[in-house]
Design an enzyme around this catalytic site. Structure first.
Site, short mmCIF file in Angstrom:
data_model
loop_
_atom_site.label_atom_id
_atom_site.label_comp_id
_atom_site.label_asym_id
_atom_site.label_seq_id
_atom_site.Cartn_x
_atom_site.Cartn_y
_atom_site.Cartn_z
CG ASP A 193 -2.13 0.96 1.33
OD1 ASP A 193 -3.20 0.51 1.17
OD2 ASP A 193 -1.82 2.25 1.07
CB ILE A 194 0.80 4.22 -2.19
CG1 ILE A 194 1.89 5.05 -2.78
CG2 ILE A 194 -0.28 5.07 -1.70
CD1 ILE A 194 1.42 5.61 -4.16
CG ASN A 239 -12.12 -0.93 3.74
OD1 ASN A 239 -12.38 -1.59 4.75
ND2 ASN A 239 -11.32 0.04 3.66
CD GLN A 281 -14.55 -0.61 -2.61
OE1 GLN A 281 -15.75 -0.69 -2.55
NE2 GLN A 281 -13.98 -0.79 -3.80
CB SER A 282 -10.64 5.46 -1.17
OG SER A 282 -9.49 4.68 -1.04
CG HIS A 342 -8.34 -2.78 -2.45
ND1 HIS A 342 -9.24 -2.10 -3.01
CD2 HIS A 342 -8.20 -2.26 -1.17
CE1 HIS A 342 -9.64 -1.43 -2.33
NE2 HIS A 342 -9.21 -1.20 -1.26
CG HIS A 390 -6.99 -2.76 3.27
ND1 HIS A 390 -6.13 -1.86 3.09
CD2 HIS A 390 -8.01 -2.55 2.81
CE1 HIS A 390 -6.83 -0.86 2.36
NE2 HIS A 390 -8.00 -1.43 2.18
P1 5GP Z 1 -9.73 1.36 0.35
O1 5GP Z 1 -9.95 2.67 1.28
O2 5GP Z 1 -10.20 1.50 -0.92
O3 5GP Z 1 -10.09 0.27 1.09
O4 5GP Z 1 -8.17 1.41 0.18
C1 5GP Z 1 -7.47 1.78 -0.91
C2 5GP Z 1 -6.18 1.70 -0.37
O5 5GP Z 1 -5.16 2.00 -1.68
C3 5GP Z 1 -5.52 2.63 0.52
O6 5GP Z 1 -5.01 2.09 1.82
C4 5GP Z 1 -4.52 3.68 -0.32
O7 5GP Z 1 -3.34 4.03 0.29
C5 5GP Z 1 -4.24 2.83 -1.55
N1 5GP Z 1 -3.73 3.25 -2.73
C6 5GP Z 1 -4.33 4.28 -3.09
N2 5GP Z 1 -3.78 4.52 -4.41
C7 5GP Z 1 -2.75 3.69 -4.61
C8 5GP Z 1 -1.65 3.35 -5.57
O8 5GP Z 1 -1.66 4.20 -6.59
N3 5GP Z 1 -0.76 2.49 -5.22
C9 5GP Z 1 -0.72 1.84 -3.97
N4 5GP Z 1 0.29 0.95 -4.03
N5 5GP Z 1 -1.74 1.95 -3.12
C10 5GP Z 1 -2.91 2.83 -3.41
#
Ligand code: 5GP
Ligand code: ZN
Length: 141
Positions: free
Chosen positions: A30-31, A87, A94-95, A100, A102
């Site tokens: 994760d970035i 998420n 979820q963003s 995915h 985690h």
């Molecule tokens: P969500 O909130 O959708 O469950 O998690 C999305 C995750 O993707 C976040 O933890 C965010 O830091 C990670 N993320 C967003 N953009 C990128 C990216 O371009 N590369 C990587 N490796 N992770 C990303």
């Protein structure tokens, strides 16, 4: 999906620190990690959330998550706990709308809180962490 950042990573056109890869699933750091080693496991084939995720592929995503969790415990990260989280939907944080899982390594006494949302830290030494995780994943039976 053309504008999906995780599809770009799966296709190799987007940057990522890959931890594991096979015909169906890719895992990368994760970035913006919750803890060092925080990994995302994604299906190669785009699905936006749980509803359109093939359960058979979801099973493979989860199995890879289990394997990486074991590597986080057995390898240099030395986790003594792991959170697996998916998420699903904006209301559930979820963003990125490519399914995915985690995989978050935990240590007793760390200050992570999931109740208030993810408290992220500045990414440090991603290549070393990814290499360490790759090695730990590969060295499992
Ligand atoms: P969500 O909130 O959708 O469950 O998690 C999305 C995750 O993707 C976040 O933890 C965010 O830091 C990670 N993320 C967003 N953009 C990128 C990216 O371009 N590369 C990587 N490796 N992770 C990303
Ligand atoms: Zn995608």
């Amino acid at each position: 999906m053309s504008d999906c950042i995780f599809c770009a990573i799966v296709e190799g056109t987007g940057p990522a620190h890959i931890v594991y890869s096979d015909d169906d699933v890719v895992a990368f750091l994760d970035i913006s990690p919750v803890t060092s080693g925080h990994t995302l496991v994604v299906p190669r084939r785009h699905s936006s959330g749980l509803a359109d995720l093939d359960p058979a592929i979801g099973g493979k995503v989860f199995a890879v998550g289990q394997r990486i969790a074991a590597a986080m415990r057995s390898g240099a990260i030395g986790a003594d706990g792991v959170n697996l989280a998916m998420n699903d939907g904006r209301a559930a944080f979820q963003s990125v709308f490519h399914s995915h899982l985690h995989v978050v390594p935990r240590h007793t006494g760390d200050k992570v809180s999931f109740v208030k949302g993810f408290l992220t830290r500045r990414a440090r030494d991603l290549e070393t962490v990814a290499a360490s995780l790759r090695e730990a994943v590969e060295s499992q039976p």
